[in-house]
Design a protein around this motif. Sequence first.
Motif, short mmCIF file in Angstrom:
data_model
loop_
_atom_site.label_atom_id
_atom_site.label_comp_id
_atom_site.label_asym_id
_atom_site.label_seq_id
_atom_site.Cartn_x
_atom_site.Cartn_y
_atom_site.Cartn_z
N ALA A 93 1.05 -1.31 0.05
CA ALA A 93 0.09 -0.10 -0.06
C ALA A 93 0.85 1.24 -0.06
O ALA A 93 0.44 2.19 -0.95
CB ALA A 93 -0.94 -0.02 1.32
N ALA A 94 2.00 1.37 0.62
CA ALA A 94 2.94 2.55 0.75
C ALA A 94 3.46 2.57 -0.64
O ALA A 94 3.84 3.64 -1.00
CB ALA A 94 3.89 2.03 1.84
N ASP A 95 4.12 1.48 -1.23
CA ASP A 95 4.66 1.50 -2.54
C ASP A 95 3.80 2.13 -3.48
O ASP A 95 4.07 2.85 -4.36
CB ASP A 95 5.12 0.10 -2.95
N GLU A 96 2.57 1.50 -3.76
CA GLU A 96 1.22 2.05 -4.60
C GLU A 96 1.46 3.48 -4.46
O GLU A 96 1.04 4.37 -5.32
CB GLU A 96 0.06 1.29 -4.25
N ALA A 97 1.20 3.90 -3.22
CA ALA A 97 0.80 5.50 -2.79
C ALA A 97 1.73 6.04 -3.32
O ALA A 97 1.66 7.42 -3.92
CB ALA A 97 0.63 5.54 -1.30
N MET A 98 3.16 5.89 -3.22
CA MET A 98 4.34 6.66 -3.75
C MET A 98 4.33 6.38 -5.03
O MET A 98 4.50 7.70 -5.79
CB MET A 98 5.83 6.05 -3.18
N ALA A 99 3.94 5.56 -5.94
CA ALA A 99 3.85 5.61 -7.24
C ALA A 99 2.70 6.40 -7.61
O ALA A 99 2.87 7.07 -8.83
CB ALA A 99 3.67 4.08 -7.68
N ARG A 100 1.50 6.65 -6.98
CA ARG A 100 0.60 7.19 -7.49
C ARG A 100 0.72 8.74 -7.38
O ARG A 100 0.35 9.49 -8.46
CB ARG A 100 -0.68 6.95 -6.49
N VAL A 101 1.80 9.12 -6.53
CA VAL A 101 2.19 10.67 -6.67
C VAL A 101 3.35 10.81 -7.24
O VAL A 101 4.00 11.97 -7.07
CB VAL A 101 1.94 11.36 -5.33
N GLY A 102 4.16 9.94 -7.65
CA GLY A 102 5.43 9.99 -8.57
C GLY A 102 6.60 10.14 -7.74
O GLY A 102 7.40 10.74 -8.23
N ILE A 103 6.68 9.57 -6.38
CA ILE A 103 7.84 9.77 -5.74
C ILE A 103 8.47 8.45 -5.62
O ILE A 103 9.19 8.39 -4.60
CB ILE A 103 7.64 10.56 -4.30
N ALA A 104 8.16 7.36 -6.21
CA ALA A 104 8.58 5.79 -5.79
C ALA A 104 10.14 6.03 -5.91
O ALA A 104 10.83 5.39 -5.15
CB ALA A 104 8.06 5.10 -6.83
N GLY A 105 10.60 6.92 -6.84
CA GLY A 105 12.28 7.00 -6.88
C GLY A 105 12.81 7.67 -5.81
O GLY A 105 14.29 7.63 -5.68
N LEU A 106 12.02 8.38 -4.86
CA LEU A 106 12.45 9.02 -3.61
C LEU A 106 12.25 8.40 -2.43
O LEU A 106 12.97 8.57 -1.29
CB LEU A 106 11.68 10.30 -3.51
N ALA A 107 12.19 6.91 -2.56
CA ALA A 107 11.74 6.18 -1.28
C ALA A 107 12.83 5.99 -0.44
O ALA A 107 12.45 6.07 1.02
CB ALA A 107 11.30 4.79 -1.80
N GLN A 108 14.21 6.02 -0.80
CA GLN A 108 15.22 5.70 0.30
C GLN A 108 15.75 7.09 0.54
O GLN A 108 16.63 7.17 1.31
CB GLN A 108 16.22 4.85 -0.48
#
Length: 159
Positions: free
Chosen positions: A58-73
């Motif tokens: 759910a957290a990964d999906e939420a980051m992807a939805r707003v375009g910040i998956a690349g900032l996860a770390q």
Amino acid sequence: IGGRPLAQLAHAARARRLAYVPQQQTAVFAFTVAQVVLMGRAAHVGWIAQPRPPDRAAADEAMARVGIAGLAQRPLTQLSGGERQLALIARALAQDAAILVLDEPTANLDFGNKLRVLREIVFRHGLPATAALEDGLSILEAADLRARLDALLAKGTDQ
């Protein structure tokens, strides 16, 4: 909420039904974006339990939805104001609450990310939201934007 006064709901029940995005939040601790977004799942995890794979998804999906998956770390303390705001929005989306309360959710965002946030939160997923919008983007302008986005989506484009 659901016909019951807010004060009658237990804290965990409130958190499962209502998510809040502040206008801004100062990052004091160097939590990563992924950790902050995962904190949105706290109401679903329990007091001393560890997040499970569905919570992380759910957290990964939420980051992807707003375009910040690349900032996860990346630490929240090292992000721009707009990136930090997107992380807070992703945290609220990961919370999977029925209602979002947003205090100027598009503050510090460039125009493209403002459109992404409005489209993801309100238009595509139809979440009930109460939002205070800044910089002259009125409810009427948001309604006009919705009509334009609906027309674009009907054509099969994501631009």
